[in-house]
Design an enzyme around this catalytic site. Structure first.
Site, PDB file in Angstrom:
ATOM      1  N   GLY A   1       0.850  -1.185   0.000  1.00 21.32           N
ATOM      2  CA  GLY A   1       0.000   0.000   0.000  1.00 21.32           C
ATOM      3  C   GLY A   1       0.882   1.230   0.000  1.00 21.32           C
TER       4      GLY A   1
ATOM      5  CE  LYS B   1       9.642   7.254  -4.193  1.00 20.71           C
ATOM      6  NZ  LYS B   1      10.279   6.752  -5.443  1.00 20.71           N
TER       7      LYS B   1
ATOM      8  CG  ASP C   1       4.820  -3.214  -5.368  1.00 22.08           C
ATOM      9  OD1 ASP C   1       5.331  -4.319  -5.611  1.00 22.08           O
ATOM     10  OD2 ASP C   1       5.431  -2.292  -4.806  1.00 22.08           O
ATOM     11  CG  ASN C   2       7.518  -0.635  -8.099  1.00 24.37           C
ATOM     12  OD1 ASN C   2       6.821   0.112  -7.416  1.00 24.37           O
ATOM     13  ND2 ASN C   2       8.691  -1.081  -7.698  1.00 24.37           N
TER      14      ASN C   2
END
Length: 474
Positions: free
Chosen positions: A93, A116, A259-260
């Protein structure tokens, strides 16, 4: 202090596409309160995309919106899982970022502003939710360099230094902190679907698929009974194209966990990335990738594997056999786009002949055999190109010190392809070479030299000059 009426970022007509999906997909979070805010980078080149005039936008506007996080929007930390180095991880997440807002570009597309380094979230686990300043600098440079090389990539909108001391195992510590805003097509990942499969919610998979099709795949009829399969087929082609773009650009992402991987086929999240100095399929960007899983040459295979892993959640709503049949087209898509991108680096637009295909394979062969600088080779091809190459193949790259290899065969192939085109197309070849082969290659020593100026003297001029070169393809 400005307000939402005078700050262009606060008065943008943000849309609530992700929020409207429902809180099964995200958690509302708050941003960290940072001790200081110094704007280190503002990407004025991106502002017109969302209808903002750079000359009317103050540094303070960036700081208020993307450092102090004034906003009328709720901040959404997105939920997802992912396969990391082949192992499934259900504890992921957005751990140091959130969706700041979504805005419609002047091109009609929806764009995400994502953070980020903006602080802890429910998914931070034991991490501090921060981004090092060096990490932010590297990500700014990656986005601008990749865009210049024709890669479909996210880009940084701003980078704010935030005045905290961070401790990291992969940087001399304490090191400086920052928060970054990334502009992307979407922050929905393969891992977003994998989480829904893990919790056995086919209803949420369908809702998310319909959302993705409506917002990011307008070519698909949202009422089509085969829309989910058509989405997967389109994603396969987009992902194959992205892998081809990386390979042609000589770029190694470094961490291609699921997840990338973006559900729109866009490149994003630049951690330990690197551009290859020379053509080496075994080149690995991440120091912790001990087995070379995400090596430069392995990227097309890994992207295909990640698409295959995505079949598990999609098979809750689509026949697995149909998904498999669609994935069988991946290699064909990849080979087509890789040939196309490599031919552009060689100066040729839209020529597909047996000779041009052979030229691409021969180019890769001699670059691998000689260890010649990958980016320097293509830049010199652009610099030295002249019309005489058409008539006399021995003139091709005559001013370049070429290591021993079968260059004569390569020259003959290049001249042969040149002669398959009309004479009046030679000017276009020169333009194509210049467009796809900038002089500045974002190799590690260059990044480190820029960072050394920042960390030793707080001198940001080399960084600023490098950004300008990358943006202008110099």
């Amino acid at each position: 202090m400005t307000d939402h009426l005078t700050n262009p970022f606060l008065s943008l007509p943000y849309e609530s596409a992700m929020q409207d999906l429902g809180d099964q997909y995200y958690d509302q979070v708050a941003a960290a309160d940072f001790p200081s805010h110094i704007l280190r980078f503002r990407n004025d080149a991106l502002l017109p995309l969302v209808g903002i005039q750079p000359e009317l936008t103050l540094d303070e506007h960036f700081i208020e919106a993307f450092g102090k996080f004034q906003s009328l929007n709720p901040f959404l930390s997105l939920r997802y899982h992912g396969y990391q180095f082949g192992e499934y991880n259900p504890f992921l997440g957005d751990g140091r970022g959130f969706l700041y807002g979504q805005v419609r570009g002047i091109d009609g597309k929806l764009y995400d502003f994502g953070t980020k380094g903006s602080g802890r979230t429910p998914y931070s686990r034991h991490a501090d939710g921060r981004l090092t300043l060096k990490g932010g600098v590297r990500e700014v440079l990656a986005g601008e360099a990749l865009r210049g090389l024709g890669v479909n990539t996210s880009r940084c909108l701003s980078l704010v230094e935030t005045g905290e001391a961070l401790w990291r195992g992969d940087e001399p510590s304490p090191t400086r902190s920052s928060v970054m805003i990334r502009v992307s097509n979407s922050h929905i990942r393969f891992g977003t679907f994998e989480r829904l499969f893990h919790i056995k919610r086919s209803d949420l998979i369908k809702r998310l698929l319909d959302h993705v099709i409506i917002y990011y795949y307008p070519e698909i009829d949202p009422q089509d009974s085969d829309r989910y399969l058509k989405f997967y087929a389109a994603l396969i082609e987009r992902t194959a194209k992205l892998a081809a773009q990386w390979m042609a650009a000589g770029f190694c992402h470094g961490v291609l966990n699921t997840d990338n991987m973006s559900i729109t086929g866009e490149s994003f999240d630049y951690g330990p990335y690197a551009f290859i100095p020379s053509y080496n399929p075994q080149f690995t960007a991440a120091y912790f990738d001990y087995g070379g899983r995400y090596s430069y040459g392995n990227q097309p295979f890994i992207c295909r594997l990640n698409l295959e892993l995505l079949q598990s959640p999609l098979a809750m709503v689509v026949s697995l056999l149909e998904l498999d049949l669609a994935l069988a087209n991946y290699d064909q898509h990849y080979n087509f786009y890789y040939q196309k991108m490599m031919l552009k680096k060689l100066g040729f637009e839209d020529i597909f002949t047996p000779e041009s295909a052979l030229l691409v394979s021969k180019t890769v062969e001699v670059l691998q055999e000689t260890g010649l600088g990958y980016h320097e080779f293509f830049y010199q091809l652009s610099e030295q190109f002249n019309y005489g190459w058409r008539e006399n193949s021995s003139l091709i790259l005559e001013n370049m010190d070429l290591p021993k290899a079968d260059w004569q065969r390569w020259r003959e192939l290049y001249s042969l392809v040149l002669n398959q085109l009309p004479l009046d197309s030679l000017a276009q070849i020169g333009d194509t070479l210049t467009h796809y082969n900038p002089k500045t290659a974002l190799l590690r020593p260059l990044i480190e030299s820029v960072w050394e100026a920042i960390t030793s003297k707080d001198d940001w001029q080399p960084f600023q000059e490098l950004v300008i070169k990358l943006q202008n393809k110099q």
